[in-house]
Motif scaffolding. Structure first.
Motif, mmCIF file in Angstrom:
data_model
loop_
_atom_site.group_PDB
_atom_site.id
_atom_site.type_symbol
_atom_site.label_atom_id
_atom_site.label_comp_id
_atom_site.label_asym_id
_atom_site.label_seq_id
_atom_site.Cartn_x
_atom_site.Cartn_y
_atom_site.Cartn_z
ATOM 1 N N LYS A 138 0.831 -1.210 0.000
ATOM 2 C CA LYS A 138 0.000 0.000 0.000
ATOM 3 C C LYS A 138 0.863 1.257 0.000
ATOM 4 O O LYS A 138 0.537 2.249 -0.665
ATOM 5 C CB LYS A 138 -0.909 -0.019 1.224
ATOM 6 C CG LYS A 138 -1.786 1.214 1.378
ATOM 7 C CD LYS A 138 -2.618 1.137 2.646
ATOM 8 C CE LYS A 138 -1.730 1.252 3.882
ATOM 9 N NZ LYS A 138 -2.526 1.284 5.133
ATOM 10 N N ALA B 158 -6.213 -1.879 -4.427
ATOM 11 C CA ALA B 158 -6.638 -3.151 -5.017
ATOM 12 C C ALA B 158 -5.436 -3.889 -5.611
ATOM 13 O O ALA B 158 -5.312 -5.111 -5.475
ATOM 14 C CB ALA B 158 -7.697 -2.912 -6.088
ATOM 15 N N THR C 102 -3.483 -5.364 -2.911
ATOM 16 C CA THR C 102 -4.116 -6.598 -2.451
ATOM 17 C C THR C 102 -3.686 -7.784 -3.304
ATOM 18 O O THR C 102 -3.392 -8.867 -2.784
ATOM 19 C CB THR C 102 -5.649 -6.452 -2.502
ATOM 20 O OG1 THR C 102 -6.048 -5.380 -1.648
ATOM 21 C CG2 THR C 102 -6.333 -7.734 -2.055
ATOM 22 N N SER D 29 -7.056 -5.841 3.985
ATOM 23 C CA SER D 29 -7.201 -4.968 2.819
ATOM 24 C C SER D 29 -8.621 -4.443 2.626
ATOM 25 O O SER D 29 -8.798 -3.290 2.212
ATOM 26 C CB SER D 29 -6.741 -5.700 1.557
ATOM 27 O OG SER D 29 -7.493 -6.875 1.356
ATOM 28 N N ILE D 30 -9.645 -5.252 2.920
ATOM 29 C CA ILE D 30 -11.017 -4.770 2.715
ATOM 30 C C ILE D 30 -11.338 -3.567 3.607
ATOM 31 O O ILE D 30 -11.849 -2.552 3.116
ATOM 32 C CB ILE D 30 -12.039 -5.907 2.903
ATOM 33 C CG1 ILE D 30 -11.965 -6.877 1.731
ATOM 34 C CG2 ILE D 30 -13.460 -5.352 3.018
ATOM 35 C CD1 ILE D 30 -12.967 -8.012 1.783
ATOM 36 N N MET E 100 -9.632 -0.543 2.087
ATOM 37 C CA MET E 100 -10.270 -0.064 0.858
ATOM 38 C C MET E 100 -11.610 0.598 1.135
ATOM 39 O O MET E 100 -11.942 1.630 0.540
ATOM 40 C CB MET E 100 -10.422 -1.240 -0.131
ATOM 41 C CG MET E 100 -9.118 -1.648 -0.795
ATOM 42 S SD MET E 100 -9.334 -2.858 -2.139
ATOM 43 C CE MET E 100 -9.419 -4.380 -1.190
ATOM 44 N N TYR F 234 -13.603 2.786 -1.560
ATOM 45 C CA TYR F 234 -13.656 1.808 -2.637
ATOM 46 C C TYR F 234 -15.044 1.184 -2.688
ATOM 47 O O TYR F 234 -15.716 1.031 -1.651
ATOM 48 C CB TYR F 234 -12.611 0.700 -2.411
ATOM 49 C CG TYR F 234 -11.257 0.989 -3.004
ATOM 50 C CD1 TYR F 234 -10.715 0.172 -3.984
ATOM 51 C CD2 TYR F 234 -10.506 2.093 -2.572
ATOM 52 C CE1 TYR F 234 -9.460 0.422 -4.518
ATOM 53 C CE2 TYR F 234 -9.262 2.352 -3.094
ATOM 54 C CZ TYR F 234 -8.741 1.513 -4.081
ATOM 55 O OH TYR F 234 -7.508 1.763 -4.608
ATOM 56 N N ALA G 228 -13.797 -4.209 -4.033
ATOM 57 C CA ALA G 228 -12.853 -4.549 -2.971
ATOM 58 C C ALA G 228 -12.922 -6.021 -2.601
ATOM 59 O O ALA G 228 -11.892 -6.707 -2.511
ATOM 60 C CB ALA G 228 -13.128 -3.678 -1.745
ATOM 61 N N SER G 229 -14.129 -6.518 -2.382
ATOM 62 C CA SER G 229 -14.272 -7.919 -1.979
ATOM 63 C C SER G 229 -13.941 -8.868 -3.122
ATOM 64 O O SER G 229 -13.398 -9.965 -2.905
ATOM 65 C CB SER G 229 -15.697 -8.180 -1.479
ATOM 66 O OG SER G 229 -16.656 -7.845 -2.474
ATOM 67 N N ALA H 293 -12.559 3.092 -7.279
ATOM 68 C CA ALA H 293 -11.221 2.732 -6.794
ATOM 69 C C ALA H 293 -10.323 3.965 -6.817
ATOM 70 O O ALA H 293 -9.396 4.064 -7.622
ATOM 71 C CB ALA H 293 -10.629 1.618 -7.642
ATOM 72 N N SER I 200 -15.769 -10.083 6.187
ATOM 73 C CA SER I 200 -16.024 -8.682 5.834
ATOM 74 C C SER I 200 -17.472 -8.254 6.046
ATOM 75 O O SER I 200 -17.771 -7.055 6.027
ATOM 76 C CB SER I 200 -15.649 -8.446 4.372
ATOM 77 O OG SER I 200 -16.518 -9.169 3.504
#
Length: 429
Positions: A85, A96, A99, A124-125, A128, A133, A138-139, A202, A388
């Motif tokens: 990141k 993303a 990720t 990461s989710i 984001m 995002y 994201a997922s 994004a 998530s």
């Protein structure tokens, strides 16, 4: 008739929810009983467990599983995303892409796709979502990035394919490197395209100084060392896959201890978790072998090879049908079960058509990746949803562009087999 009876029994048991291992065992025993009576069944049941599990290469599976557990304990995989990141956050869809890179990094030090999906979901989710995002994007990228652990060595799926097909596990593991990097690149390009279509889904985030970027690389050092310890030793011929897996498990344990994350409880939990997963896999192997004896004694495989060989169609048409079969099976069955169900039957057909078994193995591993994110099973999707709290339907929608992109990767590897075969051809024996 006997073959049809066994297959029908297997399908019925699976439909009614019986675990795959027991379904294979019961169907195989019924088929053997119809073929040769009770004496044949008892004879095979006495000999199969020992003959199947005495393989030296099988030790690779628990060692890679233990390596993955120690990596989870060390939490280094979670910090891979933070490092990526820092370098990519300023670019569109940077989080993303980070990720995808973290998923590749996790795959290079762990062979567990579900563990990768769970880890990325927790790191990461949330990052984001905080930066606005789109939850589906994201997922979706998390679910597909988790599958990279199936392809990039060390890979449990590749090891199991090698054991079933009786091929060089060293060459198979090395063959997964370039396709793994290619799939990572395709995931990154897919999110870039999605970001270009709708930039608000994004957005770029804050930039970091060069000092912060350099400081973030301290996370990468232990990971690179572990990759070289495992994959490097296999490629250079210093260690067999079994020896490299043992070194990897020890190295992962050392990393967890150096990061002060290894306690007696976490050590015991890692051993227990690795043992439990290994026992599940070994039970599937034993029961699949019983089912395989049934197929062999009925002569089904030989008849299928002869039938396909006499068909007046292109071998590529048959290859396409096989890939479609794996995609359909991936929607309903676990990937380990698919390998043990299909490879003993399909591989003789594939080799009779003149295709390389190592190349074919990488192709079906990639199709198995797709199976991890396609409905109705889509194991990685459910793992991401559980961590998530994003609805399963939204994740399936978010991962759809990546499924299409994976189809293009399979097409590319089919057109240019050298992308798979070149690197293992250079391996030091």
């Amino acid at each position: 008739m006997i073959v049809a009876a066994g297959i029908i029994i297997l399908l019925l048991l699976l439909v009614f929810g019986m675990p795959v291992a027991f379904a294979l065992g019961v169907a195989g025993m019924v088929g053997l009983w119809l073929k040769g009576g009770l004496d044949m069944v008892l004879g095979i049941l006495r000999a199969t467990p020992l003959s199947t599990t005495s393989s030296y290469e099988l030790i690779t599976v628990p060692m890679f599983m233990l390596m993955a557990e120690f990596i989870i304990v060390s939490r280094i995989a979670e910090e891979l995303f933070d490092s990526a990141k820092v370098w990519l956050g300023r670019t569109p869809a940077g989080l993303a892409i980070a990720t995808a890179l973290a998923g590749a990094g996790f795959g290079a030090i762990s062979g567990s796709s579900t563990a990768a999906a769970a880890t990325l979901s927790g790191t990461s989710i949330p990052a984001m979502i905080r930066h606005n995002y789109n939850p589906r994007l994201a997922s979706g990228v998390v679910a597909i990035s988790g599958t990279l652990a199936m392809l990039i060595p060390p890979s449990i799926a590749i090891v199991l394919y090698g054991l079933i097909a009786q091929l060089s596990i060293s060459k198979l593991l090395i063959a997964g490197i370039i396709p793994g990097l290619l799939v990572t690149l395709v995931i990154a390009l897919t999110v870039l395209v999605l970001a270009a279509i709708n930039p608000s889904h994004a957005p770029a985030v804050s930039s970091y100084s060069l000092r912060e970027k350099v400081a973030s690389l301290r996370i990468v050092g232990p990971m690179v060392a572990l990759i070289m310890l495992v994959t490097g030793c296999i490629y250079l011929g210093i260690a067999t896959p079994t020896e490299a897996a043992s070194l990897g498990a020890f190295g992962a344990m050392v990393i967890a201890a150096m990061r002060r994350r290894l306690t007696w409880n976490s050590f015991c939990n890692a051993l227990f978790s690795a043992s439990r997963t290994t026992c599940m896999i070994v039970l599937i192997i034993i029961c699949a072998q019983v089912f395989g004896y049934y197929f062999t004694l009925t002569g089904f495989t030989q008849e299928l090879v002869s039938y396909v060989g006499n068909l007046d169609v292109s071998r590529w048409f048959i290859f396409l049908l096989i890939v479609l079969l794996y995609l359909v099976l991936g929607c309903f069955l676990d990937q380990v079960a698919i390998l043990f169900l299909t490879v003993p039957v399909v591989l003789p057909v594939v080799t009779a058509l003149g295709f390389d078994p190592i190349w074919f193995g990488i192709i079906i591993i990639i199709t198995a990746e797709v199976g991890l994110v396609t409905p109705p099973v889509g194991l990685n999707v459910y793992v991401v949803s559980a961590y998530s709290k994003i609805p399963v339907k939204d994740i399936f929608i978010g991962v759809t562009p990546h499924v299409i992109a994976h189809m293009l990767v399979i097409l590319l590897l089919a057109m240019f087999p050298a992308l798979v075969m070149w690197l293992p051809s250079t391996i030091v024996q």
